[in-house]
Scaffold this motif. Structure first.
Motif, mmCIF file in Angstrom:
data_model
loop_
_atom_site.group_PDB
_atom_site.id
_atom_site.type_symbol
_atom_site.label_atom_id
_atom_site.label_comp_id
_atom_site.label_asym_id
_atom_site.label_seq_id
_atom_site.Cartn_x
_atom_site.Cartn_y
_atom_site.Cartn_z
ATOM 1 N N LEU A 83 -8.595 0.632 -4.574
ATOM 2 C CA LEU A 83 -8.195 0.743 -3.172
ATOM 3 C C LEU A 83 -9.430 0.725 -2.265
ATOM 4 C CD1 LEU A 83 -5.375 3.446 -3.370
ATOM 5 C CD2 LEU A 83 -5.103 1.000 -2.966
ATOM 6 N N LEU A 106 -10.671 -1.986 0.582
ATOM 7 C CA LEU A 106 -11.085 -1.614 1.948
ATOM 8 C C LEU A 106 -12.423 -2.270 2.281
ATOM 9 C CD1 LEU A 106 -10.971 0.145 4.572
ATOM 10 C CD2 LEU A 106 -12.163 1.909 3.284
ATOM 11 N N VAL A 137 -11.946 -5.994 3.017
ATOM 12 C CA VAL A 137 -11.346 -6.326 4.303
ATOM 13 C C VAL A 137 -12.325 -6.021 5.436
ATOM 14 C CG1 VAL A 137 -10.150 -4.144 4.836
ATOM 15 C CG2 VAL A 137 -9.126 -6.297 5.492
ATOM 16 N N TYR A 195 -8.071 -0.117 9.465
ATOM 17 C CA TYR A 195 -8.183 -0.350 8.030
ATOM 18 C C TYR A 195 -8.447 0.966 7.289
ATOM 19 C CZ TYR A 195 -8.640 -5.353 9.014
ATOM 20 O OH TYR A 195 -8.425 -6.641 9.418
ATOM 21 N N ILE A 196 -9.297 1.804 7.864
ATOM 22 C CA ILE A 196 -9.604 3.081 7.218
ATOM 23 C C ILE A 196 -8.370 3.990 7.219
ATOM 24 C CG2 ILE A 196 -11.017 5.181 7.415
ATOM 25 C CD1 ILE A 196 -13.284 3.334 8.448
ATOM 26 N N TRP A 208 -6.213 2.857 4.488
ATOM 27 C CA TRP A 208 -6.802 3.284 3.217
ATOM 28 C C TRP A 208 -6.458 4.736 2.919
ATOM 29 C CZ3 TRP A 208 -11.331 6.578 2.731
ATOM 30 C CH2 TRP A 208 -11.835 6.668 1.433
ATOM 31 N N LEU A 225 -2.918 4.913 1.836
ATOM 32 C CA LEU A 225 -2.780 4.457 0.451
ATOM 33 C C LEU A 225 -3.229 5.536 -0.525
ATOM 34 C CD1 LEU A 225 -4.068 0.798 0.858
ATOM 35 C CD2 LEU A 225 -1.751 1.478 0.273
ATOM 36 N N LEU A 226 -4.296 6.245 -0.191
ATOM 37 C CA LEU A 226 -4.753 7.331 -1.065
ATOM 38 C C LEU A 226 -3.714 8.455 -1.122
ATOM 39 C CD1 LEU A 226 -8.577 7.698 -0.277
ATOM 40 C CD2 LEU A 226 -7.469 6.530 -2.169
ATOM 41 N N VAL A 273 -0.731 -3.223 1.214
ATOM 42 C CA VAL A 273 -1.974 -3.974 0.994
ATOM 43 C C VAL A 273 -1.781 -5.438 1.389
ATOM 44 C CG1 VAL A 273 -3.543 -4.844 -0.795
ATOM 45 C CG2 VAL A 273 -2.896 -2.443 -0.781
ATOM 46 N N GLU A 289 -1.338 -5.460 5.447
ATOM 47 C CA GLU A 289 -2.448 -5.039 6.307
ATOM 48 C C GLU A 289 -3.800 -5.571 5.841
ATOM 49 O OE1 GLU A 289 -2.093 -3.369 9.072
ATOM 50 O OE2 GLU A 289 0.058 -3.011 8.896
ATOM 51 N N PHE A 290 -4.078 -5.434 4.536
ATOM 52 C CA PHE A 290 -5.400 -5.845 4.039
ATOM 53 C C PHE A 290 -5.486 -7.351 3.834
ATOM 54 C CE2 PHE A 290 -6.715 -1.842 4.382
ATOM 55 C CZ PHE A 290 -7.107 -1.078 3.292
#
Lengths: 146, 112
Positions: free
Chosen positions: A71, A75, A78, B12-13, B16, B19-20, B53, B56-57
């Motif tokens: 993951l 990040l 991207v 993006y962060i 992330w 997602l975590l 993912v 967005e990513f």
């Protein structure tokens, strides 16, 4: 003789860059490959209780670490793409190297995990569960590498 | 050509971190040893994470629709290929057929 640009960078019938479309095609093909593998895993896991017992021997901590690494690497990738779009070359390279570092960490953790499992006798041929387990991970590594 | 993302690094962060959080939930869920909870947290959250993912990513949310249609077609093909053949593998007999091979005699781990 004048240099000509390759068709892949100059022609597009869909409005999408040809190279980008090709990458999406590859990703789409991976849906079929991994989708079938994972669907088979889910069905066998649901209908065969012994699979749950076998799965208890896997290393959850290593799996969690690797998922975190993946993951975080995505990040970084991207963020590298964002930096490249804004012409921040050095930042983009830095994030790409960090992504590569994440990939190496993944391989190291996977190596430690598999070494432990193989040492305890959980090899590729021990049972169908372990065949799935190793094959799915190997395919993921191979496709990521390619 | 194609879509370029104007998403900021902060978003993006945030994705992330989300997602975590989903990862933590998917790790805790199976420890409760409730079948439905395990299915939802382990498999359901994995699907949600993959969708986030991809959206967005991988910027599927700003790409042209052709890409989403193509990926959706791949998913449908996968479902068709799998469920079209799975009953032959998962079941020993049906309305008009029965498996002729005695799987207990097949060399190897026939019953996982």
């Amino acid at each position: 003789m004048s240099a000509t640009q390759p068709i892949a960078t100059t022609r597009s019938a869909t409005g999408i860059a040809t190279g980008k479309l090709a990458v999406w095609w590859v990703l789409g093909s991976e849906i079929v490959i991994f989708g079938g593998l994972l669907a088979s895993y889910i069905m066998l896991r649901l209908f065969h209780g012994s699979w749950g017992a076998e799965a208890a021997h896997t290393n959850t901590v290593a799996g969690a670490i690797n998922t975190f690494v993946l993951l975080t690497s995505s990040l970084f990738m991207v963020l590298a793409h964002h930096a490249a779009e804004h012409k921040e070359r050095d930042k983009a390279f830095r994030y790409i190297w960090m992504t590569i570092g994440g990939g190496l960490i993944f391989l190291i953790v996977k190596g430690i995990e598999w070494s432990g499992e193989i040492a305890h006798g959980f090899t590729l041929t021990k049972s169908l569960f372990w065949s799935f387990y190793y094959t799915a991970a190997e395919m993921k590594i191979f496709i990521a590498w390619s | 050509m194609g879509a370029s993302s104007t998403t900021s690094p902060k978003r993006y962060i945030k994705i992330w971190v989300l997602l975590l959080g989903l990862l933590v939930i998917s790790l805790i869920g199976p420890t409760l040893e409730i079948r439905v909870v395990t299915l939802i947290t382990a498999f359901g959250i994995a699907i949600v994470k993959a969708a986030i993912v991809a959206s967005e990513f991988m910027h599927l949310n700003v790409e042209k629709r052709y890409i989403a249609y193509m990926l959706g077609t791949m998913v449908l093909l996968c479902i068709l290929f799998y469920f079209g053949t799975a009953p032959d593998i998962m079941k020993a007999d049906g309305q008009n057929w029965s498996r002729s091979i005695n799987v207990e005699n097949v060399k190897g781990d026939a019953h996982p």
